[in-house]
Design an enzyme around this catalytic site. Sequence first.
Site, PDB file in Angstrom:
ATOM      1  CE1 TYR A 210      -4.029  -2.086   0.563  1.00 15.57           C
ATOM      2  CE2 TYR A 210      -2.529  -3.391   1.904  1.00 15.57           C
ATOM      3  CZ  TYR A 210      -3.723  -3.261   1.230  1.00 15.57           C
ATOM      4  OH  TYR A 210      -4.619  -4.304   1.212  1.00 15.57           O
ATOM      5  CG  ASN A 233     -11.200  -1.935  -7.768  1.00 14.81           C
ATOM      6  OD1 ASN A 233     -11.783  -1.438  -8.728  1.00 14.81           O
ATOM      7  ND2 ASN A 233     -10.439  -3.009  -7.881  1.00 14.81           N
ATOM      8  CB  CYS A 241      -7.566  -4.028  -5.558  1.00 14.69           C
ATOM      9  SG  CYS A 241      -9.062  -5.019  -5.673  1.00 14.69           S
ATOM     10  CG  HIS A 242      -5.825  -9.685  -7.397  1.00 12.18           C
ATOM     11  ND1 HIS A 242      -6.513  -9.024  -8.395  1.00 12.18           N
ATOM     12  CD2 HIS A 242      -4.906 -10.454  -8.034  1.00 12.18           C
ATOM     13  CE1 HIS A 242      -6.036  -9.389  -9.572  1.00 12.18           C
ATOM     14  NE2 HIS A 242      -5.053 -10.243  -9.382  1.00 12.18           N
ATOM     15  CD  GLU A 268      -2.988 -12.280 -11.257  1.00 12.27           C
ATOM     16  OE1 GLU A 268      -1.960 -11.751 -10.767  1.00 12.27           O
ATOM     17  OE2 GLU A 268      -3.966 -11.632 -11.640  1.00 12.27           O
TER      18      GLU A 268
END
Length: 292
Positions: A210, A233, A241-242, A268
């Site tokens: 962050y 979001n 945002c993940h 991912e």
Amino acid sequence: MTDYDRIAGAIIFIKNNFNKRPQLSDIAEHLSLSPYQFQRLFVKWAGVSPEEFFQFITLKYVREKLNADHNLLEAAYSLGPSSTSRAHDLFVTIEWITPGDYKKKGERLKINYGIFKSPFGQFFLASADEKICKLDFYEEIEDTVQELHKEWSQSTISFNPKPLRPQALTIFQQSKQNPAKFHLLVKGTQFQLKVWEALLNIPECSLVSYGQVANAIGMPGASRAVGSAIGKNPVGYLIPCHRVIKKNGEIGGYRGGNIRKTAMIGWEAGNNSTLLQKERNTEAYPGKATTK
């Protein structure tokens, strides 16, 4: 029980029994599957073995990624959204609207929404004239519908999944060679829009904190405000945002739940690992494969 429910159950079991170092057979038994069934299910879902996947979500791996990607976001953000640094990502363009602009124009958009399946469970999708304005992994569908009405109070909103189905089917089918293209329509304050723009520049498989997002937008020390903006979001996953976690390597909060966020990070990494291996194989053995 869906495949994702089983994967989520495996992640929870691993987290709860981390010190015991559970074996593949232990996890499979917990899910009422044979080790063979569990291995096959996991490879089908993640693209890699359970062992490889769980390496991708360990604190050690996440911290290493966080350190490796330390300056990546600031460099990418300076290039603007959808920069070349996002080569592995879906191609996303965005139309930004502030609440004031929306109110002044008195827009009467026609918004359709529906519920669809994904590798991470069911998700809520809403679109106005083929522009996605909401993507959410909901806890309670009624709350999500009410939230959509509140966000777009001057619009006509209807449950009509049919025109959204082509988009829904391609959102999670990433292809480096032939990326899908999506147009988003999002409404937020100037600060929120700035944060969401920064998120678009986090490449797939990269992790940032962050604080790094705050630095990228030129507001060091605004980590808490950045976290609040990320929590609002409206288009999860497509605005990634993940990929933002705590600076100590912990996953942090997520609208769709921390287990789902953990699953996305590992998924991912697994898919990227599979792509890289295919690229190496192609380089090593160019041309068409032949059989004798």
